[in-house]
Structures are given as structure tokens and as C-alpha cells.
Write an enzyme that holds these catalytic residues in place. Sequence first.
Site, short mmCIF file in Angstrom:
data_model
loop_
_atom_site.label_atom_id
_atom_site.label_comp_id
_atom_site.label_asym_id
_atom_site.label_seq_id
_atom_site.Cartn_x
_atom_site.Cartn_y
_atom_site.Cartn_z
N GLY A 12 -13.18 40.35 27.46
CA GLY A 12 -12.82 39.10 28.14
C GLY A 12 -14.03 38.34 28.64
O GLY A 12 -14.02 37.11 28.72
N ASN A 13 -15.13 39.07 28.95
CA ASN A 13 -16.35 38.41 29.41
C ASN A 13 -17.04 37.62 28.29
O ASN A 13 -17.88 36.76 28.56
CB ASN A 13 -17.32 39.44 29.99
CG ASN A 13 -16.88 39.93 31.35
OD1 ASN A 13 -16.50 39.15 32.21
ND2 ASN A 13 -16.87 41.23 31.55
N LYS A 129 -8.09 50.15 40.09
CA LYS A 129 -8.58 48.95 39.41
C LYS A 129 -8.48 47.74 40.34
O LYS A 129 -7.38 47.26 40.64
CB LYS A 129 -7.76 48.70 38.14
CG LYS A 129 -8.21 47.51 37.32
CD LYS A 129 -9.54 47.76 36.64
CE LYS A 129 -9.89 46.64 35.68
NZ LYS A 129 -11.20 46.84 35.06
N LYS A 213 -8.78 47.87 28.21
CA LYS A 213 -8.71 47.19 26.91
C LYS A 213 -9.16 48.06 25.76
O LYS A 213 -8.59 48.02 24.66
CB LYS A 213 -9.53 45.90 27.01
CG LYS A 213 -9.66 45.10 25.72
CD LYS A 213 -10.97 45.40 24.98
CE LYS A 213 -12.18 45.08 25.81
NZ LYS A 213 -13.46 45.46 25.11
N LYS A 275 -15.95 52.75 26.02
CA LYS A 275 -16.12 52.36 24.60
C LYS A 275 -16.47 53.59 23.76
O LYS A 275 -15.92 53.79 22.66
CB LYS A 275 -17.19 51.29 24.48
CG LYS A 275 -16.81 49.97 25.13
CD LYS A 275 -17.96 48.99 25.16
CE LYS A 275 -17.52 47.63 25.70
NZ LYS A 275 -16.88 47.68 27.01
#
Length: 314
Positions: A12-13, A129, A213, A275
Site C-alpha cells: 500500500g505504501n 495491529k 497482506k 515477506k
Amino acid sequence: MKKRKVVVALGGNAILSNDASAEAQQKALEQTAEHLVEFVLHDDDLVISHGNGPQVGNLLLQQQAGNSEKNPALPLDSCVAMTQGSIGYWMQNAFDNVFHKHQLEKETVSLITQVIVDQEDPAFRNPTKPIGPFLSKEEALTEEAETGAVFIEDAGRGYRKVVPSPMPLYIKEHVAIRQLIENGVITISAGGGGISVVDQDGKFTGVEAVIDKDFASLRLAEMIEADLFVILTGVDHVFVNFNKPDQQKLEHVTVSELERWRAENQFAAGSMLPKIEAAMAFVKNRPSAKAVITSLENIGDFLKNGTGTVITAK
């Protein structure tokens, strides 16, 4: 010859930086589409997932600012759906324009995607979160008393609401996504990690949670049996001993090598670690497939020369 199925996870960044306007985000996605179209030109079947952290955070601020008895703020699951829709629209539009430029007869669809989570996931008992606006301690205590929400101090800037971040079990719309792929449609799905829903005896209900994500993209890649899982980040390669004199660029690595470096705490939690873990899980479950962690700008070179951090099972 069977086409290669490729899932690309976009942060999103990469869409929103300092300028939160729709125009700036559309401009960023025009550049994104110019890079991602390389997969289409390579004759791959492309599925795109994306983050929405900055976007949903801003939307929650807007909801809070306009909150009233007659116009109450929408819940988190609806805000995730709204950002899936807005980012999906901008991305579809960007791809339509880049397809026209390259004279490609392709269609793009963004799919509002629900992701099933376990209502007994331990994350629901330990929300971690942070989302939404920063509040003073007094404001946070008032909100906690009125709503039962949990607030924590965040980065010394005030108190923020925290919500659970459960692990995704499966993508509810995965059959539709597979059908779109089979018909050659570029599909944008699982935006923002997907809308968190629980399955209560066949009744699907949205919950106040945010799914990572990268892990949602992993589940998507598994369920559509992708051949390549691409996780985009801000660097062309993953490094160990990062920013030290003996830093090492990782090019072609195996799961066992990454597990050893993970045990040495080489990968930052909340940054590169998820990731790495998503990439490892993917190739463990699909040993014939590959994962790659690289930058958006390096896609062309990856397709031509294989550059990037490429992860294989062995």
C-alpha cells in the site's frame, strides 16, 4: 503451452506516499501498471494483490471526523471493502490505459475479496495491529470505556486502537478468481489482506481485524496454484547483515538457507520478515514453484535476467 500463473503482492505504501490525494495515488498506479504490464507482455496470467494500510488509516480518520448519531462511522470491515474498491478502480483504469498504449486486447477486473479467518485464532485475544487516528491518553480511556476497544501507545505519538491480525485460512472468492484467470482476465484481488470474515455455520460475518497482506497473498497464490509468487518491496534484493560492512545480497536462495538466517534474526519483524515467511511457506507447499522478493522497478530485469531474491524449495 500452458501459461504461467503469477501472483504479485504490491504494498500500500507503493501507492500512497506523502500525498494522500486521489490524483497522486492514481499517478503512482500509472507507474505501477507500466511495470506490471511486463508480465502480460511476457505472456503470463497475472493476479495482483495489494496493501491498503495508509489508505484505510486515512479513511478511518475521515470516518471518525464525520461520526455522529445520524451518520455513524462505518466499521473496519466496510472500510477495508471501500479501499479495495477505490484502489481497484484506480488500478483498473491504469491498466486500461497501459493496455491501450501497448495495443493489447486485455481486460482487468478488481474483485471485492473476503478472506476467511478462524474466530478462535489467538490473535482475537491479543490485538496488536494499530489502526486509525492518534488519541491522547484521556481520549483513549474514554473510547475504551464506551466501546470496549483496546488502545496502546504507538511510537510516542499518542494512543491508537489495536485490532487483531489473524492468519488467513482461505480466499472465499478463489473459484471466481480461477475462472477469471482461465478466461485471460487480469485480476486484482485480496486488497488490503482481504476483508476479514468468519464462517459461522455457513453464515459469513465481517469482523474487526486486519490480515497481513503478504500472508493473504500467500494464501491466494496457493489456492490458485500459482507458478510464481512475487512480493514487491522497496529494494531489488533481500540482504543479510544489512547496512553493515559485510552485508550480503541474496540472489538465489533455498528455504533452508533462509531458515538459518531467520534464526539469526536477520530479517526485521513487521518489515522483511513476513515477506520472507510468506515466500518460504509458498515454495514449501509448492516445491515446483518459485517466489521472488524484489522491487517494482526491477520487474523488467527480473523477467529478462532473473535478478532479484529468488526463493526455491531446494
